[in-house]
Design an enzyme around this catalytic site. Structure first.
Site, mmCIF file in Angstrom:
data_model
loop_
_atom_site.group_PDB
_atom_site.id
_atom_site.type_symbol
_atom_site.label_atom_id
_atom_site.label_comp_id
_atom_site.label_asym_id
_atom_site.label_seq_id
_atom_site.Cartn_x
_atom_site.Cartn_y
_atom_site.Cartn_z
ATOM 1 N N SER A 102 0.785 -1.108 0.083
ATOM 2 C CA SER A 102 0.049 -0.024 0.046
ATOM 3 C C SER A 102 0.831 1.292 0.115
ATOM 4 C CB SER A 102 -1.039 -0.130 1.265
ATOM 5 O OG SER A 102 -1.854 1.063 1.123
ATOM 6 N N ASP A 241 -2.555 6.248 -3.535
ATOM 7 C CA ASP A 241 -1.366 5.454 -2.963
ATOM 8 C C ASP A 241 -0.752 4.508 -3.798
ATOM 9 O OD1 ASP A 241 -3.514 3.906 -2.331
ATOM 10 O OD2 ASP A 241 -2.703 3.433 -0.347
ATOM 11 N N ASP A 243 -1.234 1.200 -3.950
ATOM 12 C CA ASP A 243 -1.976 0.274 -4.336
ATOM 13 C C ASP A 243 -3.399 0.887 -4.992
ATOM 14 O OD1 ASP A 243 -3.232 0.797 -1.889
ATOM 15 O OD2 ASP A 243 -3.633 -1.558 -1.682
ATOM 16 N N ASP A 245 -5.910 2.284 -3.506
ATOM 17 C CA ASP A 245 -7.151 2.081 -2.834
ATOM 18 C C ASP A 245 -7.612 3.166 -1.874
ATOM 19 O OD1 ASP A 245 -5.591 1.609 -0.585
ATOM 20 O OD2 ASP A 245 -6.316 -0.171 0.032
#
EC number: 5.4.2.10
Length: 443
Positions: A102, A241, A243, A245
């Site tokens: 992440s 960010d 990833d 999400d």
């Protein structure tokens, strides 16, 4: 029951150190495969990843582990976490797997999982996997080994899904949008989504090299976005960010809006269209101003533990649709089964386009209470929860704040940190109280 490997968002750590090593990840995939085979003779899993250099190594380890358990694998390549969740459901797969840490720096990585429905899996499933890890492997014979293939158009399918959540009668034509993908998983798809909906796109943070993910760009470093919006005289800036999400949004003036404010905006937009919003789920960290504003409009507000999986659990429990965190994880369960930075951005932009108003106008009713957050790094073996000094200082701070503020002390689920949050009507008081607690923890 305490989990040995899983944190609040899968398994995460520094690459090359337990548990993020290729041998453990192979064993993990094998254990997950055995759990899947208890209910399905020939499971299929999808594997997506962000842009960290270690993703290739961990992808190979996962593939081998699953194949050795008789599980078929579909490789998606670099793709946002919510894209993996969507394709898991759309492809009728047994499980979705994401290789990502992440918002963490490139030296970290992690593994997280999605159910066949595209949702985060419950704690009990993680306990089953950890139990399987403690058992000796049962290797499939040659005739039963899993097979692997690639889904070459995974990114294109996800782009079309994102666009489908934006109103057909609206367009982003005439808007200039800066898109910062944090050199992460959305580096290809994010600019295309906004461009194909009509916007003029300025892309930053879209040149990954395996080592630069989240480095001074993206949702956790929004200054780059703010500067780009001003330099290009853009209407909006969207930061994701690593990833993709989570979301941070900047308006034309360079003002940054966090997840708490954007969550309120999504509620306001629906109420303005006479859509029912019986309740909303935030977290222990959600700003009190949002709770006050929602309750004033007759919307129930419930706080979950920190972590989007816990927000989701509360939403499902109450059968509500909207929830989120100040960090920018936003959930709209009638749009997607998990938090999606791109889709959240589209919903906010849709509200602006539909109303003809600027973000500041739409959020004029909400002025966030000053909040101070301090991360305190723990010493090895430090048991902060039994500190008498901390308990005493916490009581003193809570007495000082009274009903006009909050103190929250919690351990990070992904890093060796204790997070100290103080909220008060006065910013100076919030900072002073937070520093008192942080100093007590540091002694």
């Amino acid at each position: 029951m305490t989990r040995k490997y899983f944190g609040t968002d899968g398994i995460r750590g520094t690459v090359g150190q337990a548990p993020i090593t290729p041998d453990f990840v192979l064993r993990l995939a094998h254990a997950v495969g055995r759990v899947l085979k208890k209910s399905e003779a020939r499971p299929t899993v999808l594997i997506g990843k962000d842009t960290r250099i270690s993703g290739y190594m961990l992808e190979s380890a996962l593939e081998s582990g699953f194949n050795s358990a008789g599980v078929d694998v579909v490789l998606l390549g670099p793709l946002p976490t919510p894209g993996v969740a969507y394709l898991t459901r759309a492809q009728r797969a047994s499980l979705g797997v994401v290789i990502s840490a992440s918002h963490n720096p490139f030296a970290d990585n992690g593994i997280k999982f999605f159910s066949a429905q595209g949702s985060k899996l419950p704690d009990v499933w993680e306990h089953d996997v950890e139990a399987a890890l403690d058992e000796p492997p049962v290797w499939a014979d040659s005739a039963s080994l899993g097979k692997t293939r690639r889904l070459d158009d995974a990114a294109g399918r996800y782009i079309e899904f994102c666009k489908s959540t934006f109103a057909n009668d609206l367009t982003l034509k005439g808007l200039k949008i800066v898109v910062d993908a944090a050199h992460g998983a959305a580096y290809q798809v994010a600019p295309k989504v906004f461009h194909e909906l009509g916007a003029e796109v300025v892309a930053i943070g879209c040149s990954p090299d395996g080592l630069n993910i989240n480095h001074e760009v993206g949702a956790t470093h929004p200054q780059a976005l703010i500067e780009a919006v001003k330099a290009h005289q853009a209407d909006f800036g969207v930061a994701l960010d690593g990833d993709a999400d989570r979301l941070q949004l900047v308006d034309h003036a360079g003002r940054l809006y966090n997840g708490d404010e954007l969550l309120y905006l999504l509620v306001d937009e629906r109420l303005g269209r006479d859509e029912p919003v019986p309740g909303v789920v935030g977290t222990l960290m959600t700003n009190m101003a949002v709770e006050v504003a929602l309750r004033a409009r007759g919307v129930q507000f419930v706080r979950a533990k920190v972590g989007d999986r816990y927000v989701l659990e509360e939403l499902e429990k109450h059968k509500w649709l909207l929830g989120g965190e100040g960090s920018g994880h936003l959930l709209a369960l009638d749009k997607h089964t998990t938090g999606d930075g791109l889709i959240s951005a589209l919903q906010v932009l849709q509200a602006c386009v539909r109303s003809g108003k600027k973000l500041a106008e739409l959020l004029a009713e909400v002025t966030l209470f000053p909040q101070t957050l301090i991360n305190v790094r723990l010493q090895p073996g430090q048991d902060w929860q039994v500190s008498a000094n901390l308990a005493s200082e916490s009581r003193a701070v809570e007495t000082e704040l009274g009903a006009a503020g909050r103190l929250l002390i919690r351990a990070s689920g992904t890093e060796p940190l204790v997070r100290v949050m103080v909220e008060a009507r006065d910013a100076v008081q919030a900072r002073a109280c937070a520093e008192r607690i942080a100093n007590t923890l540091s002694v």
